[in-house]
Design an enzyme around this catalytic site. Structure first.
Site, PDB file in Angstrom:
ATOM      1  N   GLU A   1     -19.687   1.810  21.864  1.00 55.57           N
ATOM      2  CA  GLU A   1     -20.681   2.056  20.816  1.00 55.57           C
ATOM      3  C   GLU A   1     -21.300   3.445  20.871  1.00 55.57           C
ATOM      4  O   GLU A   1     -21.981   3.854  19.920  1.00 55.57           O
ATOM      5  CB  GLU A   1     -21.781   0.991  20.879  1.00 55.57           C
ATOM      6  CG  GLU A   1     -21.278  -0.386  20.465  1.00 55.57           C
ATOM      7  CD  GLU A   1     -22.373  -1.441  20.456  1.00 55.57           C
ATOM      8  OE1 GLU A   1     -22.318  -2.356  19.616  1.00 55.57           O
ATOM      9  OE2 GLU A   1     -23.298  -1.338  21.300  1.00 55.57           O
TER      10      GLU A   1
ATOM     11  N   TYR B   1       0.827  -1.200   0.000  1.00 52.04           N
ATOM     12  CA  TYR B   1       0.000   0.000   0.000  1.00 52.04           C
ATOM     13  C   TYR B   1       0.867   1.258   0.000  1.00 52.04           C
ATOM     14  O   TYR B   1       1.852   1.330   0.747  1.00 52.04           O
ATOM     15  CB  TYR B   1      -0.889   0.035   1.247  1.00 52.04           C
ATOM     16  CG  TYR B   1      -1.882  -1.092   1.355  1.00 52.04           C
ATOM     17  CD1 TYR B   1      -2.205  -1.892   0.261  1.00 52.04           C
ATOM     18  CD2 TYR B   1      -2.528  -1.359   2.559  1.00 52.04           C
ATOM     19  CE1 TYR B   1      -3.128  -2.909   0.355  1.00 52.04           C
ATOM     20  CE2 TYR B   1      -3.458  -2.383   2.670  1.00 52.04           C
ATOM     21  CZ  TYR B   1      -3.750  -3.161   1.569  1.00 52.04           C
ATOM     22  OH  TYR B   1      -4.658  -4.175   1.670  1.00 52.04           O
TER      23      TYR B   1
END
Length: 544
Positions: free
Chosen positions: A494, A418
């Site tokens: 969350e 990458y």
């Protein structure tokens, strides 16, 4: 002749047509629910007209007001008319801009409300994906769920890009505008989960010949759920948005299996950005280095480039009791590993971060046999493209020369991986205010360049891009106590999910409505047609 208006407001030539359009517009508003704004604008427009009259008195013969400047003699009438037109339109635009209610602010407030309303859905999607993780190029179930949600939203859905990739296309109903791509990755890792969560993964599969657990240990379950939430919010307001949004759900960010191709590079090869071509691409990654409620962003280099490294050291096998009768590849490999650590900071510029890591050593089958061969596997990471070739040359030289000095042979293979993930400086500055509005006061912090790699870099090499980080560490928990990405204990708070949705939604909508550059304004649905014509011209293409 110059552009003039009759004293009764009628058009005489050139500029009068546009002024009458402005006057008609504010008159309509004065009689509508926006009557206060309309009357303010009518008064302001008369002030503009009066200023022009004071600067250029009435023509005594025709009794008309001359607006703009009047050259002496007979100069080019077209240039004069254009100067007058620009003067009047500029003045009218300033009046209208100052008085027009902030429609964009009202839309953003609605987007924020709707983003908050997606919290339960986004959490449910995230937990479902977490319980059903799939490895790279195997995200069949995940892709099916994503495509079904996008189809239910009424989007154009493209499946099977780079094996399991999915793209949803949202075409705004408010005319032409930029195209913005929002990206999320979908794949999981060969990690056996140890979080103890009620929705923890119990999936097991075969990976490189071994049975392994499968876990969303890098947060791609959250990325996918967040982007679905953003799609839900933006689609609900599609008629108010110009331009186009591409919701790109990418497979194989963690790397395609041996012998396969995949990820962002393959999506681009298969045309994910061909029609329409994005003007910008945005993405995020959840990280425990920042607390839930925080966003970190950096301009320029954001994440390192990474290349794969394999070194095969060949010696001569012998009995462990008589090492002098052979060539010990394990001892040679050990020296190579230590020497590789000295390359960053000693053999390349230490001011530019670089890392050479060995993550796997394989050799031998018994404790009393010196093997013939040892294999090393690792990565080479760079943060400036100019360093890549230097690092490759130093690694190869170090390994081969050390092996040679011991009578062994080292074969070095470097696979190009990458590139550096680069955040476009202009685009970063452009979206930062939207990120700040999403996160609230103090919510956006200065990010630090990260030495992890990310194949979002292929997207941001193709078009201007920004990749930012969403904090998911429980507030108050020390950073050293939070399990890092790729750990079997990795989990997220969350409460960070709604911020991720807001950030995606506000950055995309801001670019669509206000354009790619500061000060640019796109055609906004709901604006009076006369005003839209004055601002953008009569052809739809002029609104881009």
């Amino acid at each position: 002749m110059v552009g003039r208006f009759g004293v009764d407001g009628s058009a005489v030539d050139g500029l009068g047509v546009e002024w009458v359009a402005v006057d008609r517009l504010v008159a309509d508003w004065a009689e509508s629910d926006w009557f206060v704004v309309g009357w303010v604008m009518r008064v302001a427009s008369r002030v503009v007209l009066s200023l022009g009259a004071a600067e250029h008195p009435s023509d005594p013969k025709e009794g008309n007001l001359q607006i703009g400047w009047t050259p002496s003699g007979h100069q080019e009438e077209d240039a004069v008319r254009e100067a007058n037109r620009r003067f009047m339109l500029g003045a009218a635009w300033l009046v209208l801009l100052g008085a027009q209610p902030s429609w964009a602010d009202e839309l953003e407030a609605a987007l924020i409300r709707d983003a908050a309303a997606t919290e339960a859905s986004v959490q449910a999607w995230r937990r479902d994906f977490h319980s059903h993780p799939e490895l790279s190029n195997r995200e069949t179930r995940t892709a099916g769920v994503v495509a079904s949600v996008l189809e239910e939203l009424g989007l154009e859905v493209r499946r099977g890009i780079a094996h399991t990739g999915v793209v949803g296309v949202l075409r705004g109903g408010a005319g032409p505008g930029p195209t913005v791509a929002l990206r999320a990755d979908m794949d999981a890792l060969p990690v056996t989960e140890e979080t103890g969560l009620p929705f923890a993964s119990t999936v097991r599969t075969s990976y490189r010949g071994s049975e392994v657990g499968v876990m969303h240990a890098c947060g791609h379950d959250a990325h996918t759920a967040i982007l679905l939430g953003a799609a839900q919010v933006l689609t609900a307001h599609r008629e108010q948005l110009p331009g186009t949004v591409l919701f790109v759900f990418q497979p194989a960010e963690e790397g395609a299996p041996a012998g396969e191709k995949g990820g962002a590079r393959l999506m681009l090869k298969e045309g994910v950005f061909d029609d329409p071509r994005p003007d910008a691409v945005l993405g995020l990654h959840v990280v425990p280095q920042y607390e839930a409620g925080q966003i970190a962003v950096v301009s320029g280099g954001a994440m390192a480039g990474s290349d794969g490294l394999q070194i095969r050291v060949r010696g001569r096998q012998t009995h462990a009791a008589y090492p002098w009768l052979g060539v010990d590849p394990i001892a040679v490999a050990s020296r190579i590993v230590l020497a590789l650590q000295a390359i960053p900071g000693r053999r390349v510029d230490a001011r530019l971060p670089s890392i050479v890591s060995i993550g796997a050593i394989h050799g031998g089958v018994r404790g009393n046999i010196i093997p013939a061969e040892v294999e090393l596997r690792g990565t080479i990471r760079h943060t400036e493209p100019s360093m890549q070739a230097q690092l490759h040359q130093k690694v190869e030289q170090t390994a081969t020369k050390i092996a040679e000095s011991a009578g062994a042979l080292a074969e070095v293979t470097i696979g190009i991986g990458y590139p550096v993930t680069y955040n476009d400086a202009s685009l970063t500055a452009r979206i930062r205010p939207a990120l700040e509005r999403a996160a609230g006061p103090g919510g956006v912090v200065r990010g630090l360049l990260r030495t992890g790699a990310e194949d979002f870099s292929f997207f941001s090499r193709e078009v201007p891009g920004v990749y930012y980080w969403l904090g998911i560490r429980k507030p108050g928990l020390p950073e050293q106590d939070a399990a890092p990405n790729h750990s079997p204990q990795f989990t997220i708070d969350e409460s960070a999910l709604p911020l991720g949705v807001r950030a995606m939604v506000l950055t995309a909508s801001d670019l669509l409505i206000h354009g790619m550059k500061p000060g640019q304004t796109m055609l906004i649905h709901g604006m009076k047609p006369d005003l839209a014509m004055l601002i953008h011209g009569t052809e739809p293409a002029q609104a881009r």
